[in-house]
Design a protein around this motif. Structure first.
Motif, PDB file in Angstrom:
ATOM      1  N   HIS A 157      28.403 -17.759   3.295  1.00 15.59           N
ATOM      2  CA  HIS A 157      27.836 -17.690   4.646  1.00 15.59           C
ATOM      3  C   HIS A 157      27.078 -16.370   4.825  1.00 15.59           C
ATOM      4  O   HIS A 157      25.974 -16.348   5.365  1.00 15.59           O
ATOM      5  CB  HIS A 157      28.935 -17.822   5.704  1.00 15.59           C
ATOM      6  N   LEU A 158      27.671 -15.279   4.376  1.00 13.90           N
ATOM      7  CA  LEU A 158      27.052 -13.958   4.512  1.00 13.90           C
ATOM      8  C   LEU A 158      25.687 -13.907   3.835  1.00 13.90           C
ATOM      9  O   LEU A 158      24.716 -13.427   4.408  1.00 13.90           O
ATOM     10  CB  LEU A 158      27.986 -12.900   3.915  1.00 13.90           C
ATOM     11  N   ILE A 159      25.578 -14.471   2.617  1.00  6.90           N
ATOM     12  CA  ILE A 159      24.297 -14.396   1.912  1.00  6.90           C
ATOM     13  C   ILE A 159      23.304 -15.455   2.370  1.00  6.90           C
ATOM     14  O   ILE A 159      22.147 -15.433   1.962  1.00  6.90           O
ATOM     15  CB  ILE A 159      24.478 -14.436   0.374  1.00  6.90           C
ATOM     16  N   SER A 160      23.750 -16.381   3.209  1.00  5.03           N
ATOM     17  CA  SER A 160      22.812 -17.365   3.765  1.00  5.03           C
ATOM     18  C   SER A 160      22.066 -16.804   4.974  1.00  5.03           C
ATOM     19  O   SER A 160      21.098 -17.394   5.426  1.00  5.03           O
ATOM     20  CB  SER A 160      23.544 -18.646   4.166  1.00  5.03           C
ATOM     21  N   GLN A 161      22.506 -15.664   5.471  1.00  2.43           N
ATOM     22  CA  GLN A 161      21.875 -15.002   6.605  1.00  2.43           C
ATOM     23  C   GLN A 161      20.670 -14.193   6.097  1.00  2.43           C
ATOM     24  O   GLN A 161      20.553 -13.938   4.904  1.00  2.43           O
ATOM     25  CB  GLN A 161      22.877 -14.057   7.291  1.00  2.43           C
ATOM     26  N   PRO A 162      19.802 -13.756   7.016  1.00  4.67           N
ATOM     27  CA  PRO A 162      18.711 -12.869   6.567  1.00  4.67           C
ATOM     28  C   PRO A 162      19.308 -11.639   5.868  1.00  4.67           C
ATOM     29  O   PRO A 162      20.233 -11.015   6.385  1.00  4.67           O
ATOM     30  CB  PRO A 162      18.004 -12.482   7.865  1.00  4.67           C
ATOM     31  N   LEU A 163      18.793 -11.351   4.690  1.00  9.03           N
ATOM     32  CA  LEU A 163      19.348 -10.265   3.894  1.00  9.03           C
ATOM     33  C   LEU A 163      18.716  -8.930   4.286  1.00  9.03           C
ATOM     34  O   LEU A 163      17.555  -8.870   4.677  1.00  9.03           O
ATOM     35  CB  LEU A 163      19.136 -10.550   2.409  1.00  9.03           C
ATOM     36  N   PRO A 164      19.485  -7.848   4.184  1.00  8.53           N
ATOM     37  CA  PRO A 164      18.971  -6.533   4.561  1.00  8.53           C
ATOM     38  C   PRO A 164      17.826  -6.070   3.667  1.00  8.53           C
ATOM     39  O   PRO A 164      17.783  -6.415   2.479  1.00  8.53           O
ATOM     40  CB  PRO A 164      20.165  -5.600   4.409  1.00  8.53           C
TER      41      PRO A 164
ATOM     42  N   GLN B  75      29.688  -7.102  -6.110  1.00  7.55           N
ATOM     43  CA  GLN B  75      28.745  -6.061  -6.516  1.00  7.55           C
ATOM     44  C   GLN B  75      27.417  -6.316  -5.825  1.00  7.55           C
ATOM     45  O   GLN B  75      26.963  -7.463  -5.758  1.00  7.55           O
ATOM     46  CB  GLN B  75      28.532  -6.085  -8.034  1.00  7.55           C
ATOM     47  N   THR B  76      26.818  -5.254  -5.337  1.00  3.18           N
ATOM     48  CA  THR B  76      25.534  -5.379  -4.658  1.00  3.18           C
ATOM     49  C   THR B  76      24.621  -4.265  -5.141  1.00  3.18           C
ATOM     50  O   THR B  76      24.997  -3.094  -5.139  1.00  3.18           O
ATOM     51  CB  THR B  76      25.713  -5.299  -3.130  1.00  3.18           C
ATOM     52  N   LEU B  77      23.436  -4.653  -5.573  1.00  5.88           N
ATOM     53  CA  LEU B  77      22.449  -3.705  -6.085  1.00  5.88           C
ATOM     54  C   LEU B  77      21.409  -3.460  -5.005  1.00  5.88           C
ATOM     55  O   LEU B  77      20.839  -4.406  -4.448  1.00  5.88           O
ATOM     56  CB  LEU B  77      21.789  -4.266  -7.345  1.00  5.88           C
ATOM     57  N   TRP B  78      21.172  -2.190  -4.708  1.00  9.35           N
ATOM     58  CA  TRP B  78      20.229  -1.770  -3.668  1.00  9.35           C
ATOM     59  C   TRP B  78      19.047  -1.042  -4.292  1.00  9.35           C
ATOM     60  O   TRP B  78      19.199  -0.355  -5.302  1.00  9.35           O
ATOM     61  CB  TRP B  78      20.922  -0.834  -2.675  1.00  9.35           C
ATOM     62  N   ARG B  79      17.897  -1.155  -3.663  1.00 10.19           N
ATOM     63  CA  ARG B  79      16.675  -0.480  -4.122  1.00 10.19           C
ATOM     64  C   ARG B  79      16.879   1.028  -4.159  1.00 10.19           C
ATOM     65  O   ARG B  79      16.401   1.720  -5.054  1.00 10.19           O
ATOM     66  CB  ARG B  79      15.519  -0.840  -3.180  1.00 10.19           C
ATOM     67  N   ASP B  80      17.611   1.558  -3.176  1.00 14.39           N
ATOM     68  CA  ASP B  80      17.864   2.993  -3.112  1.00 14.39           C
ATOM     69  C   ASP B  80      19.014   3.259  -2.152  1.00 14.39           C
ATOM     70  O   ASP B  80      19.455   2.377  -1.423  1.00 14.39           O
ATOM     71  CB  ASP B  80      16.603   3.765  -2.685  1.00 14.39           C
ATOM     72  N   ARG B  81      19.507   4.470  -2.176  1.00 14.47           N
ATOM     73  CA  ARG B  81      20.637   4.849  -1.322  1.00 14.47           C
ATOM     74  C   ARG B  81      20.271   4.747   0.153  1.00 14.47           C
ATOM     75  O   ARG B  81      21.096   4.334   0.976  1.00 14.47           O
ATOM     76  CB  ARG B  81      21.109   6.267  -1.660  1.00 14.47           C
TER      77      ARG B  81
ATOM     78  N   MET C 189      21.643  -0.151   5.983  1.00 13.04           N
ATOM     79  CA  MET C 189      22.381  -1.382   6.254  1.00 13.04           C
ATOM     80  C   MET C 189      23.761  -1.064   6.801  1.00 13.04           C
ATOM     81  O   MET C 189      24.187  -1.620   7.800  1.00 13.04           O
ATOM     82  CB  MET C 189      22.503  -2.210   4.965  1.00 13.04           C
ATOM     83  N   ARG C 190      24.448  -0.137   6.193  1.00 14.17           N
ATOM     84  CA  ARG C 190      25.800   0.209   6.644  1.00 14.17           C
ATOM     85  C   ARG C 190      25.778   0.792   8.046  1.00 14.17           C
ATOM     86  O   ARG C 190      26.643   0.488   8.858  1.00 14.17           O
ATOM     87  CB  ARG C 190      26.449   1.186   5.664  1.00 14.17           C
TER      88      ARG C 190
ATOM     89  N   GLU D  80      30.061  -7.116   8.590  1.00 13.55           N
ATOM     90  CA  GLU D  80      30.372  -8.456   8.101  1.00 13.55           C
ATOM     91  C   GLU D  80      31.245  -8.402   6.854  1.00 13.55           C
ATOM     92  O   GLU D  80      32.227  -9.122   6.768  1.00 13.55           O
ATOM     93  CB  GLU D  80      29.073  -9.214   7.797  1.00 13.55           C
ATOM     94  N   ALA D  81      30.865  -7.598   5.884  1.00  6.11           N
ATOM     95  CA  ALA D  81      31.630  -7.585   4.637  1.00  6.11           C
ATOM     96  C   ALA D  81      33.070  -7.136   4.861  1.00  6.11           C
ATOM     97  O   ALA D  81      33.996  -7.810   4.434  1.00  6.11           O
ATOM     98  CB  ALA D  81      30.934  -6.726   3.593  1.00  6.11           C
TER      99      ALA D  81
END
Length: 104
Positions: free
Chosen positions: A27-34, A53-59, A65-66, A73-74
Motif C-alpha cells: 500500500h505504501l509504495i502504491s502511493q505517490p513516491l517521494p 531497504q530504500t535507496l535515495w538520490r542523496d541525503r 521526506m522524513r 507511514e513507515a
C-alpha cells in the motif's frame, strides 16, 4: 559525484503479522513516491527477520521526506504490528549495477 544514501529498517515480525506487513508495504509504495527515491524493497529472512531497504538520490532527499512526515507511514507500518525496527543510514561509496538483459 555519487551521493546516494541507503536506509535500512530491520525488524522481527511474528508469523501471524507477516501478511499485514507485506500488505502495508505494498500500500505504501502504491502511493505517490517521494522525490529522490530510487529503489525500495522488502526482504524476508529466517526466523521472522525482515528488512526494508530504500535507496535515495542523496541525503537531502531522504531528510526532506522524513521531515515532511507528521505521522510517518513507515514507522506506523511497524507500530500496527507491534514491531520495533532498528533504522540505519548508509552512504553509498561504490556501486555496480548489472546491465539489463535484452528481451529475446
Amino acid at each position: 559525484m555519487m551521493s546516494w544514501v541507503l536506509t535500512e529498517a530491520n525488524v522481527t515480525v511474528a508469523a501471524e503479522h507477516e501478511g499485514r506487513l507485506i500488505a502495508a508495504y505494498r500500500h505504501l509504495i502504491s502511493q505517490p513516491l517521494p522525490e529522490g527515491l530510487i529503489q525500495t524493497e522488502i526482504l524476508r529472512g529466517p526466523d521472522g527477520a525482515w528488512r526494508i531497504q530504500t535507496l535515495w538520490r542523496d541525503r537531502a532527499s531522504m531528510e526532506a521526506m522524513r521531515a515532511s512526515l507528521e505521522g510517518p507511514e513507515a514507522p506506523r507500518l511497524f507500530r500496527e504490528i507491534h514491531a520495533k525496527p532498528e533504522f540505519s543510514i548508509f552512504d553509498v561509496v561504490a556501486e555496480w549495477i548489472t546491465a539489463q538483459p535484452e528481451a529475446p
